[in-house]
Every structure is written in C-alpha cells, then in structure tokens.
Write an enzyme that holds these catalytic residues in place. Structure first.
Site, mmCIF file in Angstrom:
data_model
loop_
_atom_site.group_PDB
_atom_site.id
_atom_site.type_symbol
_atom_site.label_atom_id
_atom_site.label_comp_id
_atom_site.label_asym_id
_atom_site.label_seq_id
_atom_site.Cartn_x
_atom_site.Cartn_y
_atom_site.Cartn_z
ATOM 1 N N HIS C 56 0.825 -1.212 0.000
ATOM 2 C CA HIS C 56 0.000 0.000 0.000
ATOM 3 C C HIS C 56 0.858 1.261 0.000
ATOM 4 O O HIS C 56 0.359 2.335 0.302
ATOM 5 C CB HIS C 56 -0.905 0.031 1.236
ATOM 6 C CG HIS C 56 -1.729 -1.192 1.426
ATOM 7 N ND1 HIS C 56 -2.612 -1.623 0.472
ATOM 8 C CD2 HIS C 56 -1.808 -2.086 2.450
ATOM 9 C CE1 HIS C 56 -3.212 -2.741 0.898
ATOM 10 N NE2 HIS C 56 -2.733 -3.045 2.083
ATOM 11 N N HIS C 215 -6.690 -4.052 -1.928
ATOM 12 C CA HIS C 215 -5.940 -5.308 -2.030
ATOM 13 C C HIS C 215 -6.132 -5.964 -3.380
ATOM 14 O O HIS C 215 -5.923 -7.158 -3.532
ATOM 15 C CB HIS C 215 -6.355 -6.273 -0.922
ATOM 16 C CG HIS C 215 -6.113 -5.736 0.440
ATOM 17 N ND1 HIS C 215 -7.002 -4.900 1.063
ATOM 18 C CD2 HIS C 215 -5.051 -5.856 1.278
ATOM 19 C CE1 HIS C 215 -6.516 -4.544 2.239
ATOM 20 N NE2 HIS C 215 -5.330 -5.109 2.400
#
Ligand SMILES: Nc1ncnc2c1ncn2[C@@H]1O[C@H](COP(=O)(O)OP(=O)(O)O)[C@@H](O)[C@H]1O
Ligand SMILES: Nc1ncnc2c1ncn2[C@@H]1O[C@H](COP(=O)(O)OP(=O)(O)O)[C@@H](O)[C@H]1O
Ligand SMILES: [Mg+2]
Ligand SMILES: [Mg+2]
Ligand SMILES: [Mg+2]
Ligand SMILES: [Mg+2]
Lengths: 214, 329, 329, 214
Positions: C56, C215
């Site tokens: 991330h 994700h």
C-alpha cells in the site's frame, strides 16, 4: 506548369482556394490514423493527432481564408499550424508556409516558383537544424525543390509522383533528427511520418490544381 | 485503454484545472491559457520558465512555485507547447530581471522555444537539458535528449533564482548542472496516448526496453527482463560512463518512476542503485525517489545522477514549495 | 507480471531497506526487523504506531516521521504484520506516555494487533479505521474496512500527539475523525501479487469495479467504464450519504490513486470531484492528490472526504516531515 | 478412535511426530496454488502464499519439534504459525494449535479429546469474533467438534470425510467475516480458502494416524 507572361500569376479564384484548403485538410484527416501508426513505429505516436489538430484549425477558418490573397493565405495557414500543432511538425510546416508567403507575390514562372520553394525548404532546414538525408520532412521537400530548380518542364502528375518516391525513399534511412533519431539503427526500415505528411499535402495540392486549372 | 478522463481532447486543460483547484494557494491557471504560474511572483528575480508536452506529470506544472519554476507551459500530450503559448507565459511572469528558459532537448521543444524567444524582446536565455545517456552519439549532432534530470536542473536553478542570482550567473550554473547530470531509463511497458486508445508499442512479458525516453517510444535495445539489482547495475554503469569524475564523489540520486511504477518497486530500486553507486566509489548523499518525470502510464524507471559540490548541494536543500516537491517551508 | 524486483520473497525487506537508505535523515530500519521507526523519538509524547500488509506504499512506512507515525510495522504483501513484530515496534518507540495503535479494520489486522496488545503491559489503546462506504452493512457486524482515510487519521492524530496530547484525548479525537472520514473507490484494473505472477482478477477493457478496497480484490459491482465526471459524481454521492452533515461545510478531500494511476488523471479527477462536492453544498478547503494508499499496481482511485472544523483543520496544517508527506518544515 | 485405560495417551513416537509434521506441511505446500486461487476469487489472493510461509517455518524446525512432547509441539507450532503467517490465517490457526496445547496432556479418550478440540474452536471464535455459518475456518472446525462431542464412535476415515463435507458446505454461504465478506452476495458459490486449509490439515493428520497407529 503553365507559364504566364505578365508580372505575376493572376490570383487563384476563391473557389479554387477553397478546394485547395479543403482537399489538403481532408487528405490529412483521412490519413491521420496512418500518420499516427507511422509515428508509433519510430516516434511517440502522435503525428496524426498533431496534424489533424492543425488542419482542423485551418478548416475552421476556411471562409475567412478564401477571401485573402494567396500570399496572405499561406502566411495565415503557417501561423495557424504553428499556433495549433506544437511538437516538431508545427514549427516545421508552419515555417515552410510562412516562408513561401514572403515572396509568393513574385511567383511568375517555374523558375521563380522554384526559388520561392527553395527558400521554404531552406527555412525549414534552418528551423530544424537539419539537412537532406536525415529522415525528415526535408527528404520530401528538398528533392522537389531540386526538380523545380532543374528547369526541366514538369507536370503536376510528375511532381506528385516525385513526392511519393521521395517519401518512400526515407524508409532505408537512419534518422538523425526528430524522435526517430533516438532509435539509432532501429529507425531503418520505417517511413518517416513527417515525410508522409509532406507527400500527402503536395499530392493534395497537385490533384486540385490538375483538376481545376486546365 | 482505461483512464480516468472525460474526452481525450480535454485531458490537458481539465488536469491543469484540477491541479490549480487543489493548489490554489500557490498556483494560478488563467482559464483558457495553457500555462500555470506562481500565484505570488518574486519581483526583481529572474523568471524561470519551462514547459513541454503534457503527460510527464508532475513535470513541469507540478514544479511551479516558490524556489522552483515561475511558469510552466503545457502542450498537448507529448507535444511541445506552441510559441504563442510560451510567449504568454513569459510575459505573465517576467518582472524585469530577464527570463531563463529550461528546455528539454527535443527537436519540437527546441524549435517552439526558439520561435518564442525570437518573438520576445527582453533579456532571455535558455538552458538545454541533455541528460539522457542512451542515445548513441553517431548520426545525431544535436545532442542527447532531456529526461528526468530536468527536475534537478529546475530545482537547483529555481533555488538560485529565488536567491536573486542574475541571468548570466544562472546560465553558468545551468550549463554546469547539465554537464553534471546524467540519466538512463528502462521501460517494462509502453504507454497509451489517450487519443490513440492502444499502447505505442507492445513488449512481451519477459522483455524490457533499455534506454527509453519519456514518451513511451521504443528504446535503444530490447532485452530479456532482468532483476532489480542487475537493472540498477546496468543503468548506473551507463550513467557513470558519461559523467566527469568528481572530486568529492558526492552524488544526488533520482530514482524516477515513469507513471505506473508503484513506490514499493522504486524504493526497492533505491536499495539496488545505492549498492551499485557505492560500488563505483561514489557517495550518494541525497536521494529523491518517486514518479516525477513520467510517460503517462508507462511502467519502468530511470536513474539520474548529479555530481554534487557544496554550492549545488546547498541549492538542492534550499526551501521549495511546489505541488510535487516541497521542503524547508 | 513485470516488476522491478529481485526475488518475490525479498520485496518487502528490500523495499523497506531502500526507503531507509533514501531517507536516512528521518528513518531507521533495524536490519531484519520488519518495522520502520523515527530516527528521533519525541520523548514524553504518546507513541503513534500503525502497520498492516505491505503493497500500500507509501502507507504506512512512508508516513513515519515528525508529526505523524513513530513506527510502522510492515507485513508481507497484503498480509497483516505478526504480533511479535508489532510488539517489537511498540517497544522501540514507547517512551512512557503510552501507545496509540492505528489499525485498519480487517479481520487479520485486528486479530494480530489484538494479540500484540495482549502481549504488552503498558498503556495502549487503538483506533480502528472504518472509512470505506462500499460494504453493505447486512451480514457484516464488524464494521466497514479501513482504506485511504487511514492517511488522514494518521496525519491528524500524529500532529496532535506531536503537540503532546495525552492518550485519552487522542482516543476521543481519533474516534471523532473516523466518524467524519469516509471513502469510496473504483478500480480500472486489479493488481498482481508478485508471488502469484498473474492479476488477482481480470476486467474487460470497458469495465470497472465499483466499491473496491486496497488489495486488488473484487469490488461491490462491476459496471461499464464511465467518464471521470460521472465516476466522481458517483463516488462523492456514496461518500456523502455516509457522512454526518457538518455545520461549516468545510471539507478535506483526498483523491487517492491506487498505485498505477498517473498524476495527470488524478489531477483531472480533482476537478471532477471538486465540482461534485461543491454541487452537494460542501466547501473543499483542503486537497491532497496522489498515489498515497495503494494496491501494488492497481489502476483506479478513491475519494475520501473528511469533515473539517477549526481544530482538525489546524492539525492537518501542522508541520509534518515524513518521506511521503511533508509541509511546514 | 482407540481408547486407552491409563491417565493419558502414551506420547506418540518421534517417528510418528515427524510423519505428522511432514505430511501436514507437504499437503499444504502441494495445495498452495489451489488455496491462492480460491483466495483470488473471494479475497486478496494470498492464502496459499501465507499458509506455505507458515508450514515452511515449521518444516525448518522439524528436528527440534519431534524431540518435544506433543503438547509442546502443538504450542510451538501455534507460535510458529502466528509469528510467520500474519494476515487472518496466522492468528486463526495459531490460536487453534496453542489452545489445543493447553489441555492436551489430559487427552484420554474421545470425550476428553472432544473437549480439547471444542476449546480450540471456541478460542478461534473468540479471536475472530466469529461463529459458525460465516464462511470461515470455523465452518470446518465447528462441525468436527460437534461430531467428537456427540460421543458416537468415530473412525479416522469418517472424521476425514466430515472435514471435506464441511469445507464443501461453505460454498453456498455468504461470507460474513474475512475479506470475502466485502463481496456481499458475490461471495456465494465459492469455497472458503481457510476452510479448505483446515480440511487439508485434518485429512493429513488422519491419514498419517490411520497408517501409523493401527
Ligand atoms: N529537426 C527536424 N527537422 C525537420 N523535420 C523534423 C525535425 N524533427 C522532426 N521532424 C519531422 O517531424 C515529424 C514528427 O512530427 P510530430 O510527431 O508531429 O512531432 P513530435 O516528434 O514532436 O511528436 C518527423 O517525422 C519528422 O519528419
Ligand atoms: N474473523 C475470522 N474468523 C475466522 N476465520 C477467519 C476470519 N477472517 C478470515 N478468516 C479465515 O481466513 C481465511 C483467509 O486467510 P488469508 O487469506 O491467509 O488471510 P487474509 O484474509 O488476511 O489475506 C479465510 O478464508 C477465512 O477462512
Ligand atoms: Mg510524434
Ligand atoms: Mg509528440
Ligand atoms: Mg492477505
Ligand atoms: Mg488472503
């Protein structure tokens, strides 16, 4: 090309001017995808987009343009191209038209036309710091200039064909100017996009003149 | 082609508008004008103006602000701005001390900036950025192209201009900087020019293009995809071959993503590049890592090395407040 | 799959190493340790610790530094860090005033942070970030997941912690912030988890996934690709439905790219979102635009809106010096 | 399951312990791609990667582990999983093994084993704030616990089959925990990856015991 005995050509009719502008613009628009495809192979894939942005700006002014005298049209077309295309093609084609405009009033015969054309080619070389053999627009313009200067009587059809042959002849060249030069030897074997644009415009002009001026 | 856009022909204008909206404290975009300028101009300082085709964001518009550019002219995607546009930008920020243009060395950029310069009659000079080391010199006599090193040139000249350096001194600094700044890039994919809808070129899943520019164009050679350490070693060795040996050995390193490269990969490349640079005997004392000089959605990265001396290092560290680069204030 | 990496199993460690190398002035990564901490700890202040799966970036490691996080624990790609790792990070930065954990609301993160908390015996509280508005409430009783709003929570709590706020007051602020921060995302592509070599899911060229997380997982619905203005209107209206009406109407807007989204598109989205937010009667007074909370090489973006009051706005504006967010110093 | 009259099972031989550890680890490794594929459909596509990271850490310690008593092995295996898997699976499987370890010394017969197993399931529910029917690991563990608690004599083969049936039965469920819950009704029709892992481990244990303990 036909010869006149008076000091300069009588200016073309508004109808012919319109036809010339329209046909050059249409031809480029019709070939925009091809031009972009050529530029994808050796450049950044935008030459068709650039040229059609330029000719669309010209098209939008057709009505005003046809009211002007030919030298003023050439001057204005050059300006429109410079102000709307950007990239390499904008200054190249824009400079060419603007330079033609300068002495166009003195066009009298093939010899004077040849000189005007040659001045155009030279201005492009100066602008681009380029010369023939570097796989650019100039490889179409310079041989045509040579043909005109040779003084041999020249038909519009022959002029057209010479433009095509010159464009074709850029294929085996290794680019030394423009983005294609970044590819080194990998630029060999591809038609130069700018050369193709120059060819298309010359042929469009010749075909209109051949039809309208006989 | 999938992009967060409305009509392809409106991308440049709408994106500049968005930039100005989200940074209205420091930037102004005149509606319809195709340049961005600083909201507050530094009176009496040399105006620093750059520009080029769009699609390299944040270059150049993201580098307009205190301590960097005064204005940036943004052309269509990958298309140099037009002379009238450049003249308008110069006139909007010139305050009497002259203008320095920072131009990436592309035929299109050079010609359009040249035409603009011919149309201006106040003091004006230009610095040509030629940091790419991938182009073989044979055949091209107009020098290497300008790529990610442009950011470094703009940052350091911007700091000096902000401190009130006169035009002549900026020129000398700029030329020194260009000589000390070299880059080389590798692409894992090409990019899609929005109006075209398909990528400029295709690469197989196990290939990469070495020696690419920042327009999604083909590079120098196509080779098998390699790992980060090997890529870093290759890029660094090519770059160092073209840099004059420096005395201190201090270096500024820019690991630049091409637009679609995730930061996790760029950070990883920083480690690989650091090893390669140290191995070559240089000391990397400053780092910048991120997607700064991009080619739309191209994946890949470039490595830029600038040799540092105390003066250049201090100018790099000087405060900067732009949308994409900010420190010290 | 094409990535600038060495072996997939080394990505996380090598990328953290690269981050520490390029920001050695502010960060420390203990070799072998899987967390990043501030080089200089603020003695006597509450320690702010976050973490989560990697992939991330710059979240969370890129937000470690003055005025934001004291430490970030980075798990494997998309995998929460383990309890021992979290405990080690807490112990490395705790200076006696207690620890506040910022946890994104995923079963894995919650369980691992819970286990870590059970293993610590000093003062410790946690804030659960639940800003995503795309999950239907039916069926799930554990609340919404945490996405890009996490950045805002970390920045503002970090500013308050830096000013010396005690743990209890930070908890109250954190809970208020979470209630006032909502996000919604859209994906144009999935992403490729390096160990897998193929994308998590495939989308056709004319499709997008609405209501995605960070994700690369599927979203709520698959719909036809739309233009930026329409996407912005949809995201903004979904987000606003879940926000309590604010008095001032002042808002902070985060336009967040998912990792492979070029800035030119995010800037363009800023324009579209600005129009949609103003149309709804809010006043966007702060903007942040960039790839900040990403999903590896996923393309797409999310819109986060935080309702502002004078206190929160001042904390947002307070100085911050991390690798990914820096202003005021 | 065979019964003993003494206070607890005599501990398994080191050879059987090794076989159990090896076979559970091998089974997970062999199915890692399948587990990841299942997780791509309803999660973030890493479950196989996570589980194999866990079992590789166990494998690396096999020699030390087989020297320990079974409760210590379970405790250590749980710790290894927690410290190496992360994500949801780490705390879930780790907590299960660590809880089994607590009272394992008192395992005497099916009834006491049933209670130990039930405590394991309950600890997982507590850790995950979850219960049966939410499409998770628990949907395999809870029915097996029920079977053991029922007191009906139970073969290893029947236990194994029940694990498979329970995993299969997660397909029609709508997920209410874990990442699959983000999909709402789109999670219906897919096998839960964690449930499949639990099934695989149970079956691996049963098959070793069936072979080695008759
Ligand atoms: N220095 C130069 N001199 C003459 N022609 C040039 C020069 N550089 C480029 N060109 C011409 O311009 C063409 C490319 O135009 P275009 O793709 O529109 O611009 P750009 O290269 O900026 O994207 C080339 O094919 C070539 O014919
Ligand atoms: N709250 C929970 N309680 C029980 N099991 C859970 C819970 N959340 C997730 N799981 C299990 O974990 C599995 C996913 O594991 P994994 O993919 O390794 O972790 P992550 O979801 O963090 O990527 C799911 O298939 C499910 O069986
Ligand atoms: Mg081009
Ligand atoms: Mg171009
Ligand atoms: Mg995961
Ligand atoms: Mg998973």
């Amino acid at each position: 090309m036909s010869q006149h005995s008076d000091a300069s050509f009588p200016d073309l009719s508004a109808a012919i001017k319109r036809r010339l502008i329209e046909h050059v613009c249409e031809t480029i628009e019709e070939h925009a995808e091809e031009l972009t495809r050529l530029d994808k192979a050796v450049g950044d894939g935008d030459h068709g987009i650039n040229m059609s942005r330029g000719v669309r700006a010209i098209s939008a002014e057709t009505e005003q343009l046809v009211q002007l005298e030919t030298p003023r049209i050439l001057q204005r077309v050059g300006m429109i191209l410079v102000m709307n295309i950007g990239g390499a093609a904008g200054p190249i084609f824009g400079t060419f038209f603007m330079t033609l405009a300068k002495d166009f009033r003195t066009a009298r015969d093939q010899a004077s036309l040849a000189q005007i054309f040659e001045a155009g080619v030279e201005s492009v070389c100066a602008r681009g710091k380029s010369r023939p053999g570097q796989k650019t627009v100039i490889d179409v313009l310079a041989p045509l200039s040579g043909l005109l200067l040779s003084g041999k009587p020249l038909s519009l059809a022959a002029f057209s064909e010479a433009a095509s042959a010159a464009a074709e002849a850029t294929i085996p060249l290794q680019a030394q100017r423009g983005r294609a030069s970044f590819l080194g030897a990998r630029s060999i074997g591809h038609l130069d996009p700018g050369a193709r644009s120059a060819e298309l415009m010359i042929k469009a002009v010749c075909s209109v003149l051949a039809k309208e001026c006989k | 082609m999938k992009k967060l856009i409305n009509r392809p022909e409106d991308i440049v204008a709408e994106s500049l508008e968005g930039l100005a909206i989200s940074h209205s404290d420091i930037l102004v975009v005149q509606p319809g004008a195709r340049f961005v300028r600083r909201r507050t101009l530094g009176r009496g300082k040399v105006a620093l103006v750059s520009g080029g085709g769009s699609g390299h964001d944040p270059l150049h518009a993201g580098f307009v602000g205190k301590g960097m550019l005064d204005a940036a002219c943004m052309g269509e995607i990958f298309t140099s701005p037009t002379p009238d546009q450049i003249v308008a930008a110069i006139n909007a920020v010139e305050t009497g001390a002259g203008t320095l243009l920072v131009v990436k060395n592309y035929d299109g950029d050079v010609m359009n900036f040249d035409m603009a310069a011919e149309m201006c009659d106040h003091a004006l000079r230009s610095i040509l950025v030629t940091d790419d080391v991938s182009i073989p010199i044979d055949g091209r006599s107009t020098g290497a192209r300008g790529v990610a090193g442009t950011l470094i040139v703009e940052k350091i000249l911007g700091a000096a201009a902000e401190m009130g350096w006169p035009l002549d001194r900026l020129m000398i600094l700029g030329e020194r900087l260009v000589a000390q700044t070299k880059s080389m890039g590798v692409a894992l994919t090409s990019c899609t020019v929005p109006a075209n809808r398909t990528p400029t070129f295709e690469l197989n899943d196990d290939e990469m293009e070495l020696g690419v520019g920042i327009h999604g164009e083909r590079g120098q050679t196509r080779v098998k995809l390699d790992n980060a350490d090997a890529i870093a070693r290759h890029l660094v060795s090519k770059v160092l071959q073209c840099l004059p040996v420096s005395e201190s050995g201090d270096a500024l390193i820019l690991i630049n993503g091409f637009g679609a490269t995730p930061l996790i990969e760029l950070n990883l490349m920083a480690r690989s590049v650091d090893q390669a640079v140290r191995h070559a005997g240089l000391r990397p004392v400053r780092y910048l890592v991120g997607n700064y000089v991009t080619a739309l959605d191209m994946a890949g990265c470039s490595v830029t090395i600038t040799l540092l001396d105390a003066e250049i290092e201090a100018l790099w560290d000087a405060p900067v407040h732009t949308s994409a680069l900010r420190w010290g204030c």
